[in-house]
Design an enzyme around this catalytic site. Structure first.
Site, mmCIF file in Angstrom:
data_model
loop_
_atom_site.group_PDB
_atom_site.id
_atom_site.type_symbol
_atom_site.label_atom_id
_atom_site.label_comp_id
_atom_site.label_asym_id
_atom_site.label_seq_id
_atom_site.Cartn_x
_atom_site.Cartn_y
_atom_site.Cartn_z
ATOM 1 N N GLN A 32 0.822 -1.206 0.000
ATOM 2 C CA GLN A 32 0.000 0.000 0.000
ATOM 3 C C GLN A 32 0.858 1.259 0.000
ATOM 4 O OE1 GLN A 32 -2.225 -1.038 3.502
ATOM 5 N NE2 GLN A 32 -0.334 -1.569 4.568
ATOM 6 N N ASP A 157 -8.103 -5.330 13.685
ATOM 7 C CA ASP A 157 -7.799 -3.892 13.595
ATOM 8 C C ASP A 157 -7.319 -3.641 12.164
ATOM 9 O OD1 ASP A 157 -6.984 -1.321 13.947
ATOM 10 O OD2 ASP A 157 -5.510 -1.748 15.498
HETATM 11 N N1 AAT Z 1 -5.101 1.067 14.840
HETATM 12 C C1 AAT Z 1 -5.829 1.650 13.790
HETATM 13 C C2 AAT Z 1 -5.107 1.479 12.508
HETATM 14 C C3 AAT Z 1 -5.559 0.773 11.469
HETATM 15 S S1 AAT Z 1 -4.394 0.302 10.328
HETATM 16 C C4 AAT Z 1 -4.855 -1.291 9.824
HETATM 17 C C5 AAT Z 1 -3.656 -2.200 9.525
HETATM 18 O O1 AAT Z 1 -4.169 -3.400 8.941
HETATM 19 C C6 AAT Z 1 -2.622 -1.653 8.531
HETATM 20 O O2 AAT Z 1 -1.380 -1.533 9.168
HETATM 21 C C7 AAT Z 1 -2.575 -2.701 7.415
HETATM 22 O O3 AAT Z 1 -1.275 -2.920 6.905
HETATM 23 C C8 AAT Z 1 -3.127 -3.932 8.126
HETATM 24 N N2 AAT Z 1 -3.693 -4.944 7.227
HETATM 25 C C9 AAT Z 1 -4.446 -4.747 6.118
HETATM 26 N N3 AAT Z 1 -4.757 -5.917 5.556
HETATM 27 C C10 AAT Z 1 -4.204 -6.897 6.324
HETATM 28 C C11 AAT Z 1 -4.173 -8.312 6.238
HETATM 29 N N4 AAT Z 1 -4.789 -8.957 5.241
HETATM 30 N N5 AAT Z 1 -3.529 -9.000 7.205
HETATM 31 C C12 AAT Z 1 -2.897 -8.341 8.236
HETATM 32 N N6 AAT Z 1 -2.894 -7.000 8.355
HETATM 33 C C13 AAT Z 1 -3.537 -6.280 7.410
HETATM 34 C C14 AAT Z 1 -7.016 0.539 11.230
HETATM 35 C C15 AAT Z 1 -7.618 1.754 10.631
HETATM 36 C C16 AAT Z 1 -9.105 1.636 10.379
HETATM 37 C C17 AAT Z 1 -9.508 2.643 9.345
HETATM 38 C C18 AAT Z 1 -10.985 2.761 9.236
HETATM 39 N N7 AAT Z 1 -11.355 3.730 8.233
#
Ligand code: AAT
Length: 284
Positions: A32, A157
């Site tokens: 990303q 999350d």
């Molecule tokens: N603590 C609030 C921050 C987040 S970030 C969400 C994280 O999910 C990102 O770091 C991303 O790299 C991770 N992520 C995305 N897809 C996957 C996956 N398939 N497996 C593991 N991790 C993943 C949440 C924000 C919420 C926003 C709402 N609008």
């Protein structure tokens, strides 16, 4: 001095802007587009693919609400899985419970973790706790391969269901979460927002999938000023505990944890949903 504004599209017709002092970092990772900024109003913040994830000013709302509702419902939670959450804010809140023995965090993008450690120590500062294990892989594959009945709590999350986060809103994923949870297990998931139709659509889809799998499913709300519409939800799904009937709120208060958003009145009140949200969830 130049005015530097960060702008994101909340819908095709609505934009949200923050005046920034500095664009600290920008890179395209394997998964990303990652950007970090400094601002007067929200402090340091970072975005993924042009959407706000975390900022210093309202992160406490999200991280309190993803963690403490489940922890107050079942104080015997010992093994926790966090999926996503690379900024570390969710892990930080979990480490405050002495009773938790193991915290596994499965984050697909190591760069989010490393950059948060550099620029956002406010959230990333507890990732070195000895109970924490960081695993850099896809959460979808992780739960597929994990043995059944292992975790007491799973906190999803995740980003929104576009890009790498898409699989974390799938039936297959929720089904494997059910499988890797113990008989007392609780799943909390990032549940999008009821307000703008594109987000409400995802909220309904997530709810209909989870409803078909867990005996107890509820949704609770909180105020997140920097997420689209400011009205955001988490899902609470569980095999045994009801967050309203079974929570021992007095016991949680006796722990003496100081929180800025969550309290035991909010615990109960967050499950009281506006009529339009109830109707959408009933239709889901
Ligand atoms: N603590 C609030 C921050 C987040 S970030 C969400 C994280 O999910 C990102 O770091 C991303 O790299 C991770 N992520 C995305 N897809 C996957 C996956 N398939 N497996 C593991 N991790 C993943 C949440 C924000 C919420 C926003 C709402 N609008």
């Amino acid at each position: 001095m130049l005015d530097l504004w960060y702008t994101e599209n909340h819908t095709d017709n609505v934009r949200f802007s923050i005046k920034t002092n500095k664009h600290i970092h920008s890179e395209q990772s394997d998964f990303q587009q990652i950007d970090f900024f400094e601002s007067e109003e929200f402090g340091t913040f970072f975005t993924l693919d042009g959407l706000m994830m975390v900022n210093e000013k309202d992160e406490f709302v999200y991280h309190d609400m993803i963690t403490h509702v489940a922890m107050a419902t079942n104080p015997n939670i010992k093994k926790v899985l966090v999926i996503g959450g690379g900024d570390g804010g969710t892990v930080r809140e979990l480490t405050r419970y002495k009773s938790i023995e193991q915290i596994d965090m499965v984050e697909i993008d190591e760069r989010v973790v490393r950059l948060s450690q550099e620029y956002l120590p406010i959230t990333a500062g507890k990732l070195e706790d000895p109970r924490v294990t960081l695993l850099f892989e896809d959460g979808l594959a992780y739960v597929k391969n994990k043995e059944e009945g292992y975790y007491d709590l799973i906190l999803v999350d995740s980003t929104d269901p576009i890009g790498p986060g898409e699989g974390l809103f799938s039936h297959d994923f929720y089904n494997n979460c059910f499988r890797v949870l113990t008989d007392e297990g609780i799943l909390i998931n990032q549940h999008e927002s009821p307000y703008y139709p594109s987000y409400a659509h995802e909220m309904k889809r997530a709810h209909s999938k989870i409803k078909g799998l867990f005996p107890i499913t509820r949704v609770y709300q909180f105020h997140m000023p920097t997420y689209p519409s400011g009205h955001w939800l988490f899902g609470f799904a569980s095999k045994k505990f009801d967050p309203l009937k079974d929570a021992d709120l007095d016991a949680w208060n006796k722990l003496g944890l100081k929180t800025k958003y969550y309290n035991t009145d909010i615990h109960t009140g967050a499950f009281a949903l506006p009529t339009f949200v109830k109707e959408m969830l009933n239709d889901a």
